[in-house]
Write a protein that holds these residues in place. Structure first.
Motif, PDB file in Angstrom:
ATOM      1  N   SER A 175       0.948  -1.703  -5.446  1.00 58.07           N
ATOM      2  CA  SER A 175       0.451  -1.203  -4.020  1.00 58.07           C
ATOM      3  C   SER A 175       0.270  -2.584  -3.230  1.00 58.07           C
ATOM      4  O   SER A 175       0.256  -3.577  -3.597  1.00 58.07           O
ATOM      5  CB  SER A 175      -0.696  -0.324  -4.186  1.00 58.07           C
ATOM      6  OG  SER A 175      -1.600  -1.204  -4.749  1.00 58.07           O
ATOM      7  N   TYR A 228       2.701   2.456  -1.686  1.00 61.57           N
ATOM      8  CA  TYR A 228       2.654   2.563  -3.402  1.00 61.57           C
ATOM      9  C   TYR A 228       3.816   2.786  -3.707  1.00 61.57           C
ATOM     10  O   TYR A 228       4.791   3.375  -3.115  1.00 61.57           O
ATOM     11  CB  TYR A 228       1.667   3.651  -3.574  1.00 61.57           C
ATOM     12  CG  TYR A 228       0.233   3.704  -3.135  1.00 61.57           C
ATOM     13  CD1 TYR A 228      -0.712   3.377  -4.092  1.00 61.57           C
ATOM     14  CD2 TYR A 228      -0.234   4.120  -1.952  1.00 61.57           C
ATOM     15  CE1 TYR A 228      -1.858   3.270  -3.748  1.00 61.57           C
ATOM     16  CE2 TYR A 228      -1.273   4.056  -1.431  1.00 61.57           C
ATOM     17  CZ  TYR A 228      -2.329   3.618  -2.478  1.00 61.57           C
ATOM     18  OH  TYR A 228      -3.643   3.375  -2.090  1.00 61.57           O
ATOM     19  N   GLN A 257      -5.823   1.667   8.805  1.00 61.34           N
ATOM     20  CA  GLN A 257      -5.731   1.107   7.486  1.00 61.34           C
ATOM     21  C   GLN A 257      -4.320   1.610   6.836  1.00 61.34           C
ATOM     22  O   GLN A 257      -3.834   2.650   6.846  1.00 61.34           O
ATOM     23  CB  GLN A 257      -6.795   1.597   6.428  1.00 61.34           C
ATOM     24  CG  GLN A 257      -8.178   1.265   6.999  1.00 61.34           C
ATOM     25  CD  GLN A 257      -8.868   0.119   7.053  1.00 61.34           C
ATOM     26  OE1 GLN A 257      -8.131  -0.882   6.334  1.00 61.34           O
ATOM     27  NE2 GLN A 257      -9.229  -0.233   8.162  1.00 61.34           N
ATOM     28  N   ARG A 262     -10.424   3.189   4.807  1.00 57.16           N
ATOM     29  CA  ARG A 262      -9.725   2.808   3.300  1.00 57.16           C
ATOM     30  C   ARG A 262     -11.270   2.904   2.564  1.00 57.16           C
ATOM     31  O   ARG A 262     -12.147   2.056   2.750  1.00 57.16           O
ATOM     32  CB  ARG A 262      -9.269   1.509   3.343  1.00 57.16           C
ATOM     33  CG  ARG A 262      -8.724   1.106   2.069  1.00 57.16           C
ATOM     34  CD  ARG A 262      -8.170  -0.238   2.020  1.00 57.16           C
ATOM     35  NE  ARG A 262      -7.332  -0.569   3.034  1.00 57.16           N
ATOM     36  CZ  ARG A 262      -6.746  -1.503   3.428  1.00 57.16           C
ATOM     37  NH1 ARG A 262      -7.653  -2.777   3.397  1.00 57.16           N
ATOM     38  NH2 ARG A 262      -5.764  -1.697   4.265  1.00 57.16           N
ATOM     39  N   THR A 266      -1.971  -3.437   0.824  1.00 53.57           N
ATOM     40  CA  THR A 266      -2.610  -2.841   1.886  1.00 53.57           C
ATOM     41  C   THR A 266      -2.595  -3.971   3.177  1.00 53.57           C
ATOM     42  O   THR A 266      -2.068  -4.986   2.837  1.00 53.57           O
ATOM     43  CB  THR A 266      -3.974  -2.713   1.589  1.00 53.57           C
ATOM     44  OG1 THR A 266      -4.762  -3.847   1.147  1.00 53.57           O
ATOM     45  CG2 THR A 266      -4.077  -1.670   0.531  1.00 53.57           C
ATOM     46  N   LEU A 272       5.229  -3.316   4.421  1.00 56.47           N
ATOM     47  CA  LEU A 272       4.401  -2.962   3.190  1.00 56.47           C
ATOM     48  C   LEU A 272       5.392  -2.520   2.089  1.00 56.47           C
ATOM     49  O   LEU A 272       5.078  -2.828   0.673  1.00 56.47           O
ATOM     50  CB  LEU A 272       3.261  -2.275   3.283  1.00 56.47           C
ATOM     51  CG  LEU A 272       2.273  -3.028   4.370  1.00 56.47           C
ATOM     52  CD1 LEU A 272       1.006  -2.053   4.420  1.00 56.47           C
ATOM     53  CD2 LEU A 272       1.808  -4.019   3.105  1.00 56.47           C
ATOM     54  N   HIS A 279      -7.925   5.988  -1.895  1.00 55.35           N
ATOM     55  CA  HIS A 279      -7.067   5.289  -2.976  1.00 55.35           C
ATOM     56  C   HIS A 279      -6.709   6.265  -4.249  1.00 55.35           C
ATOM     57  O   HIS A 279      -5.902   6.553  -4.734  1.00 55.35           O
ATOM     58  CB  HIS A 279      -7.708   3.998  -3.556  1.00 55.35           C
ATOM     59  CG  HIS A 279      -6.772   3.274  -4.569  1.00 55.35           C
ATOM     60  ND1 HIS A 279      -5.602   2.527  -4.221  1.00 55.35           N
ATOM     61  CD2 HIS A 279      -7.067   2.989  -5.889  1.00 55.35           C
ATOM     62  CE1 HIS A 279      -4.931   2.075  -5.464  1.00 55.35           C
ATOM     63  NE2 HIS A 279      -5.716   2.305  -6.257  1.00 55.35           N
ATOM     64  N   ALA A 284      -1.320   1.272   3.474  1.00 63.63           N
ATOM     65  CA  ALA A 284      -0.949   1.200   2.460  1.00 63.63           C
ATOM     66  C   ALA A 284       0.302   1.563   2.053  1.00 63.63           C
ATOM     67  O   ALA A 284       0.834   2.225   2.674  1.00 63.63           O
ATOM     68  CB  ALA A 284      -2.099   1.833   1.472  1.00 63.63           C
TER      69      ALA A 284
END
Length: 483
Positions: free
Chosen positions: A218, A231, A227, A248, A220, A204, A253, A229
């Motif tokens: 970002s 960034y 979850q 999530r 996910t 990711l 977020h 993620a």
């Protein structure tokens, strides 16, 4: 329920919370026992699909569901296709009981079906959902506020990056990793992630730190219910913040976004001697140093500069951290945080762009020798932005027109004679008042004074100039002179 731009979106309402409201008497009779509600919608259409946004608790008394054996399956399938979260079926006056075929269809398609008793109005259900949403919104705001305070305190510690990551892991109840563009681990908190999870986080992070522009900020994914993620940290180093959390939701977020801003500032390359000198030069310019004195510090090679004045839209005083974040968003390290106004100096002719949570006023691009005048332009533009409720106002340079037909020396001499009776505060008030088409209220906002003060100053200008300021010819002549 509309969301405030200043906070996280309202989280969805679990169906179980609505069923727990005993005064409504709702009962789940088919479908799964879990769902997330975003809206409440009432419809008696045979096919409400075109009017659904997704996430609705759809309420219906089955007025057009006259042949449930034939129509129920198609009706439920269309609701699921539209993204409805649940169906509430009102018993009486159309149907004495919930049709068995409807319950079977909901079980078959995985749509929760609620029985609404005769004594419960649909409006009572809608009101209960809105109340639950308001409570959830307040909980989420409190949660985000606590997390923001904890992250800011961590950023002030001697070891800010590990401290921020540790606090982020605590707030999100998960694992966080700061990764390089190659997938190397710089810092981690919340315990080491399992091998498969770490590999997924690295994958990711490469999505958001490819080095290509534009690239997503970002990304996910989900792995075995966890979850994931990632960034990107906007610092030119290809760093990424990777998260593994048990859930999530909008709050996750939002909190992650706060951490991203902090980490981007903390991991940005430190200013060298030249950059530090340029930052000092900005402060000296804004404090009134001569252009000749600061030109060497700013490497005056004919480049253009833009001065930006900014105030927080919520009226709060800026601190060094928020001022630095604004400078980073505008792409400049040259930031001066005052008591209520932040000044930023931008290199190049590009100018400023609107920033969420800020009101900006920008000067026209100018050479370094004109920075003091540009500082005044930016201050005036900020006043105009506040007066007109615009997120950004830019100084409008004159385009010549009829004024260009007058020799510059004659025009300047005439302006000096015409405006000689006015003090500088009176002249500035008159200029602002004319630029805002004679609006008392907007001028008061722009100058940050009471509207009666504006009226008194303009009346004083009319007396000293011995002119009728309601006369358009007079206004035009004064505007040209002030320009």
């Amino acid at each position: 329920m509309p969301d405030s731009p200043a906070g996280p979106p309202t989280p969805p309402i679990p169906l179980t919370e609505l069923l727990a409201r005993e005064e409504l008497g709702l009962r789940r009779i088919a479908g799964p026992d879990r769902a997330d509600l975003l809206w409440v919608h009432t419809s008696e259409m045979a096919d409400p699909y075109p009017y659904l946004l997704g996430g609705e608790l759809l309420l219906s008394a089955g007025v057009l569901l006259t042949d449930a054996e034939t129509d129920a399956d198609t009706y439920v399938a269309r609701l699921v296709e539209a993204g409805a979260a649940a169906l509430g079926f009102g018993v009486a006056p159309v149907h004495d009981t919930v049709p068995e075929a409807l319950a079977e269809a909901c079980d078959r398609h995985g749509l929760p079906l609620l029985e609404v008793p005769p004594g419960t109005p649909f409006t009572a259900i809608a009101r209960a959902v809105w109340r639950l949403m308001a409570e959830a919104r307040h909980r989420e705001l409190r949660r985000v506020t606590r997390a923001q305070q904890a992250l800011a305190a961590a950023a002030a510690r001697p070891d800010p990056v590990p401290a921020v990551l540790h606090q982020l892991a605590v707030q999100l109840e998960g694992r966080v990793v700061l990764l390089t563009a190659e997938g190397g681990e710089l810092h981690a908190a919340g315990g080491p992630p399992p091998r498969e999870e770490r590999a997924a986080l690295v994958q990711l992070s490469r999505v958001v730190s490819t080095g290509r522009r534009p690239s997503p900020a970002s990304a996910t994914d989900t792995l075995d219910g966890t979850q994931l993620a990632a960034y990107a940290l906007d610092g030119g180093q290809g760093l990424a913040l990777a998260l593994a959390t048990p859930r999530r939701d909008p709050g996750v977020h939002t909190v992650a976004g706060i951490a991203v801003v902090l980490l981007a500032l903390l991991t940005a390359p430190h200013q060298g001697a030249d950059a530090a000198g340029r930052s000092a030069a900005l402060v000296r310019v804004l404090l009134g140093a001569s252009p000749q004195e600061v030109a060497p510090l700013l490497a005056d090679d004919g480049a253009l500069w833009t001065v930006v004045h900014a105030r927080r839209a919520d009226g709060r005083a800026p601190d060094r951290l928020t001022a630095g974040a604004l400078g980073a968003s505008l792409g400049s390290p040259l930031v001066d945080a005052g008591r209520d106004t932040v000044r930023v100096l931008l290199a190049g002719p590009g100018g400023a762009t609107a920033q969420t949570g800020w009101i900006l006023g920008a000067s026209a691009p100018c050479p370094v020798t004109a920075l003091p005048a540009a500082d005044t332009e930016a201050a005036r533009a900020l006043g105009r932005a506040e007066a007109t409720r615009a997120p950004l106002a830019t100084h409008r340079t004159g385009t010549g027109g009829l004024a260009a037909l007058i020799p510059a020396d004659l025009a300047e001499a005439h302006a000096r004679v015409l405006l000689a009776p006015l003090t500088e505060p009176l002249a500035e008030t008159l200029r602002c008042w004319l630029s805002l088409h004679g609006s008392w209220d907007r001028t008061a906002v722009a100058l940050r004074v009471h509207r009666n003060t504006v009226r008194q100053r303009i009346a004083r200008c009319a007396t000293l100039l011995e002119r009728d300021l309601d006369d358009m010819d007079v206004r035009t002549e004064l505007w040209v002179a002030l320009r």
